[in-house]
Design a protein around this motif. Structure first.
Motif, PDB file in Angstrom:
ATOM      1  N   HIS A   1       0.852  -1.194   0.000  1.00 36.07           N
ATOM      2  CA  HIS A   1       0.000   0.000   0.000  1.00 36.07           C
ATOM      3  C   HIS A   1       0.887   1.243   0.000  1.00 36.07           C
ATOM      4  CE1 HIS A   1       1.204  -0.538   4.085  1.00 36.07           C
ATOM      5  NE2 HIS A   1       0.294   0.245   4.654  1.00 36.07           N
ATOM      6  N   ASP A   2       0.624   2.195   0.874  1.00 39.88           N
ATOM      7  CA  ASP A   2       1.411   3.418   0.973  1.00 39.88           C
ATOM      8  C   ASP A   2       2.852   3.064   1.336  1.00 39.88           C
ATOM      9  OD1 ASP A   2       2.563   5.850   1.556  1.00 39.88           O
ATOM     10  OD2 ASP A   2       1.032   6.485   2.998  1.00 39.88           O
ATOM     11  N   LYS A   3       3.774   3.367   0.436  1.00 39.97           N
ATOM     12  CA  LYS A   3       5.165   2.937   0.632  1.00 39.97           C
ATOM     13  C   LYS A   3       5.807   3.584   1.855  1.00 39.97           C
ATOM     14  CE  LYS A   3       4.134   0.827  -3.028  1.00 39.97           C
ATOM     15  NZ  LYS A   3       3.547  -0.515  -2.879  1.00 39.97           N
TER      16      LYS A   3
ATOM     17  N   VAL B   1       9.922  -3.201  -2.504  1.00 39.33           N
ATOM     18  CA  VAL B   1      10.945  -2.729  -1.568  1.00 39.33           C
ATOM     19  C   VAL B   1      12.187  -2.199  -2.283  1.00 39.33           C
ATOM     20  CG1 VAL B   1      10.165  -4.174   0.348  1.00 39.33           C
ATOM     21  CG2 VAL B   1      11.838  -5.083  -1.289  1.00 39.33           C
ATOM     22  N   ILE B   2      12.440  -2.651  -3.512  1.00 36.85           N
ATOM     23  CA  ILE B   2      13.583  -2.154  -4.281  1.00 36.85           C
ATOM     24  C   ILE B   2      13.178  -0.952  -5.120  1.00 36.85           C
ATOM     25  CG2 ILE B   2      15.249  -2.699  -6.104  1.00 36.85           C
ATOM     26  CD1 ILE B   2      15.309  -5.551  -5.111  1.00 36.85           C
ATOM     27  N   PHE B   3      12.110  -1.081  -5.900  1.00 40.13           N
ATOM     28  CA  PHE B   3      11.690  -0.005  -6.800  1.00 40.13           C
ATOM     29  C   PHE B   3      11.374   1.273  -6.025  1.00 40.13           C
ATOM     30  CE2 PHE B   3       8.446   2.321  -9.217  1.00 40.13           C
ATOM     31  CZ  PHE B   3       9.108   2.484 -10.417  1.00 40.13           C
ATOM     32  N   ALA B   4      10.677   1.148  -4.901  1.00 39.79           N
ATOM     33  CA  ALA B   4      10.303   2.319  -4.101  1.00 39.79           C
ATOM     34  C   ALA B   4      11.347   2.661  -3.037  1.00 39.79           C
ATOM     35  CB  ALA B   4       8.945   2.078  -3.431  1.00 39.79           C
ATOM     36  N   ASN B   5      12.432   1.880  -2.982  1.00 44.59           N
ATOM     37  CA  ASN B   5      13.525   2.134  -2.056  1.00 44.59           C
ATOM     38  C   ASN B   5      13.021   2.302  -0.616  1.00 44.59           C
ATOM     39  OD1 ASN B   5      16.183   2.555  -1.202  1.00 44.59           O
ATOM     40  ND2 ASN B   5      16.063   4.776  -1.532  1.00 44.59           N
TER      41      ASN B   5
ATOM     42  N   LEU C   1      13.826 -10.905  -2.677  1.00 39.37           N
ATOM     43  CA  LEU C   1      13.918 -11.589  -3.966  1.00 39.37           C
ATOM     44  C   LEU C   1      13.659 -10.576  -5.073  1.00 39.37           C
ATOM     45  CD1 LEU C   1      11.967 -14.844  -3.047  1.00 39.37           C
ATOM     46  CD2 LEU C   1      14.426 -14.429  -2.980  1.00 39.37           C
ATOM     47  N   SER C   2      14.607 -10.455  -5.982  1.00 36.64           N
ATOM     48  CA  SER C   2      14.530  -9.422  -7.011  1.00 36.64           C
ATOM     49  C   SER C   2      13.619  -9.839  -8.164  1.00 36.64           C
ATOM     50  CB  SER C   2      15.923  -9.089  -7.538  1.00 36.64           C
ATOM     51  OG  SER C   2      16.511 -10.232  -8.141  1.00 36.64           O
ATOM     52  N   SER C   3      13.077  -8.838  -8.833  1.00 41.13           N
ATOM     53  CA  SER C   3      12.227  -9.043 -10.008  1.00 41.13           C
ATOM     54  C   SER C   3      12.215  -7.735 -10.784  1.00 41.13           C
ATOM     55  CB  SER C   3      10.799  -9.420  -9.591  1.00 41.13           C
ATOM     56  OG  SER C   3      10.194  -8.324  -8.914  1.00 41.13           O
ATOM     57  N   LEU C   4      11.377  -7.672 -11.806  1.00 41.93           N
ATOM     58  CA  LEU C   4      11.162  -6.427 -12.533  1.00 41.93           C
ATOM     59  C   LEU C   4       9.814  -5.847 -12.130  1.00 41.93           C
ATOM     60  CD1 LEU C   4      12.358  -7.342 -16.152  1.00 41.93           C
ATOM     61  CD2 LEU C   4      13.568  -5.958 -14.452  1.00 41.93           C
ATOM     62  N   VAL C   5       9.623  -4.581 -12.413  1.00 46.17           N
ATOM     63  CA  VAL C   5       8.308  -3.977 -12.244  1.00 46.17           C
ATOM     64  C   VAL C   5       7.302  -4.793 -13.047  1.00 46.17           C
ATOM     65  CG1 VAL C   5       6.920  -1.927 -12.788  1.00 46.17           C
ATOM     66  CG2 VAL C   5       9.187  -1.664 -11.785  1.00 46.17           C
ATOM     67  N   GLU C   6       6.112  -4.946 -12.522  1.00 43.91           N
ATOM     68  CA  GLU C   6       5.097  -5.775 -13.148  1.00 43.91           C
ATOM     69  C   GLU C   6       4.794  -5.353 -14.584  1.00 43.91           C
ATOM     70  OE1 GLU C   6       3.219  -2.811 -10.250  1.00 43.91           O
ATOM     71  OE2 GLU C   6       4.816  -4.299 -10.218  1.00 43.91           O
ATOM     72  N   TYR C   7       4.558  -6.358 -15.420  1.00 39.60           N
ATOM     73  CA  TYR C   7       4.141  -6.181 -16.812  1.00 39.60           C
ATOM     74  C   TYR C   7       5.146  -5.390 -17.653  1.00 39.60           C
ATOM     75  CZ  TYR C   7      -0.193  -7.756 -14.690  1.00 39.60           C
ATOM     76  OH  TYR C   7      -1.136  -8.468 -13.989  1.00 39.60           O
ATOM     77  N   CYS C   8       6.434  -5.574 -17.376  1.00 41.15           N
ATOM     78  CA  CYS C   8       7.475  -4.988 -18.211  1.00 41.15           C
ATOM     79  C   CYS C   8       7.675  -5.859 -19.453  1.00 41.15           C
ATOM     80  CB  CYS C   8       8.794  -4.892 -17.444  1.00 41.15           C
ATOM     81  SG  CYS C   8       8.861  -3.549 -16.277  1.00 41.15           S
TER      82      CYS C   8
ATOM     83  N   GLY D   1      11.580  -5.696  -6.274  1.00 41.20           N
ATOM     84  CA  GLY D   1      11.797  -6.881  -5.463  1.00 41.20           C
ATOM     85  C   GLY D   1      10.744  -7.038  -4.395  1.00 41.20           C
ATOM     86  N   VAL D   2      10.635  -8.241  -3.868  1.00 42.10           N
ATOM     87  CA  VAL D   2       9.694  -8.566  -2.812  1.00 42.10           C
ATOM     88  C   VAL D   2      10.473  -9.011  -1.591  1.00 42.10           C
ATOM     89  CG1 VAL D   2       7.766 -10.028  -2.112  1.00 42.10           C
ATOM     90  CG2 VAL D   2       7.950  -9.255  -4.502  1.00 42.10           C
ATOM     91  N   GLY D   3      10.243  -8.334  -0.470  1.00 44.40           N
ATOM     92  CA  GLY D   3      10.903  -8.706   0.773  1.00 44.40           C
ATOM     93  C   GLY D   3      10.024  -9.660   1.581  1.00 44.40           C
TER      94      GLY D   3
END
Length: 327
Positions: free
Chosen positions: A246-248, A275-279, A301-308, A324-326
Motif C-alpha cells: 500500500h502506501d510505501k 521494496v527495491i523499486f520504491a527504495n 527476492l529481485s524481479s522487474l516492475v510488473e508487466y514490463c 523486489g519482494v521482501g
C-alpha cells in the motif's frame, strides 16, 4: 460510481464490442490518488492510433499506455474487459480440466489487458510467483502447528483491484476448501484485504465475485492506521500471512502496529512488495536488524516492475525497472 457496463473510455484500451464507442463518464467517486497523470490531447491522439479488440492479440500496447503510465478509468475498462471475456475463457478451462475455478481465468484476463492494452500496478505473474512461494512457507508453518485450531488468517494492506487477493485466496481455497469436498465454506481460512479508495474496493469486490471467492475474502474500506486493530477485532487470532503493498511510506509503521498488537508470531510470514523499486529502506533495515537479533529470517527476492516488456527495458533501462519482494 459510473455504470461499468458502458465504459470503454479510450481507444488504446481496446474495444470488447465491434464498432462500440462511448464517451468517458463522470466519476462520481472522485479522482484516485494513484492517477498522477491525466490524458491530455496529445496522449489521446497517440492512444487512438490503434485498437486491440481480441483476447491474446500479440500487438503490444501503445507506448502512452505503457509501463508506469496512469490514465483515468483504466480500472473500469479492465472490469469491462474481464466481464465481456470471462465466460468463454472459463468454459474452455473447464472443458480442458485446467481448473474448475474461474479465478485463474480472471487473473489471465487481467494479465492480458495489462500487457496488450494498458499497464496497471497489479502484482502480475512474475512477482506473484514470489508471493505464492512465501504463502507456501506460511501454509507449511501453519500445518506444523498441530495444536492450532484457529483458521488460517491472511491479511493484505492495499487491495487495489483485488488481483493479489484473488491469487492468495485461490491458493488457500485449494488448500483448505478444495473442489469436490462435501461443503465449500470459508471456515478453514479467511483473507482480509484493506483499501482506502472506495472505487478500487468496489471493483475488487466485483472481481472477487467473478472469481467465485467472495465468501473467502473481506474487502474492508478503512484508513490504514486502523487495519491492525480491525484485524484484531475481526479474526480473534494472530495473522499467518501478511502481504504489504500500500502506501510505501507506511510499511514500517503499519507492520509495527501488527507487532504491537501481538498479531505477528514466530510462525507468521510477512511479504512486502516494491521494496527495491520504491527504495523502502527503513522497512528493509528494520527487518535486517531483527534478523541480526535472531527474531526473524528475511530475504529480498529481485524481479522487474510488473508487466514490463523487452521494449520497456530497452527504453527505460534495466536499473530503473528493478523491483523486489521482501519476505
Amino acid at each position: 460510481m459510473a455504470n461499468m457496463a458502458n465504459i470503454c473510455p479510450y481507444d488504446c484500451f481496446g474495444s470488447d464490442e465491434v464498432g462500440h464507442t462511448t464517451q468517458p463518464p463522470s466519476d462520481s467517486s472522485g479522482s484516485s490518488e494513484n492517477h498522477a497523470e491525466t490524458l491530455n490531447e496529445k496522449q489521446a491522439s497517440s492512444c487512438s492510433a490503434r485498437n486491440i479488440s481480441k483476447i491474446g492479440n500479440e500487438t503490444p500496447r501503445d507506448k502512452s499506455c505503457g509501463v508506469l503510465a496512469f490514465h483515468p478509468y483504466t480500472e473500469q475498462s479492465l472490469l469491462l474487459h474481464v466481464k465481456n471475456n470471462l465466460l468463454p475463457q472459463s468454459q474452455e478451462a473447464a472443458t480442458q480440466n485446467i481448473d474448475h475455478s474461474p479465478s485463474n481465468a480472471v487473473l489471465h484476463l487481467i494479465d492480458d489487458f495489462c500487457l496488450s492494452r494498458h499497464w496497471m500496478m497489479h502484482m502480475g505473474p512474475q512477482k506473484g510467483a514470489i508471493v505464492l512461494g512465501a504463502l507456501e512457507k506460511s501454509i507449511m508453518l501453519y500445518r506444523q502447528q498441530k495444536s492450532s485450531q484457529h483458521p488460517f488468517v491472511a491479511v493484505e494492506l492495499g487491495t487495489y483491484c483485488g488481483y493479489s487477493a484473488i491469487m492468495i485466496a485461490e491458493r488457500l481455497r485449494q488448500e483448505f476448501s478444495p473442489f469436490g469436498s462435501p461443503l465449500l465454506d470459508s471456515s478453514g481460512f479467511h483473507v482480509y484485504t484493506y483499501e482506502v479508495n472506495e472505487m478500487f474496493a468496489r471493483i475488487a469486490e466485483e472481481f472477487l465475485a467473478l472469481s467465485g471467492l467472495k465468501s473467502f475474502v473481506s474487502v474492508v474500506l478503512l484508513h490504514r492506521s486502523n487495519a491492525a486493530l480491525s484485524v484484531h477485532q475481526s479474526s480473534r487470532s494472530h495473522v499467518n500471512f501478511l502481504f504489504v503493498d500500500h502506501d510505501k511510506d507506511a510499511y514500517l509503521e503499519d507492520v509495527q502496529s501488527f507487532e504491537n498488537l501481538n498479531l505477528l508470531r514466530p510462525t507468521s510470514v510477512v511479504c512486502a512488495d516494491n521494496v527495491i523499486f520504491a527504495n523502502i529502506s527503513n522497512y528493509t533495515k528494520y527487518m535486517k536488524e531483527k534478523q541480526q537479533k535472531g527474531y526473524v529470517q528475511t530475504e529480498t527476492l529481485s524481479s522487474l516492475v510488473e508487466y514490463c516488456t523487452d521494449d520497456d527495458v530497452t527504453e527505460f533501462g534495466l536499473d530503473r525497472l528493478q523491483d523486489g519482494v521482501g519476505q
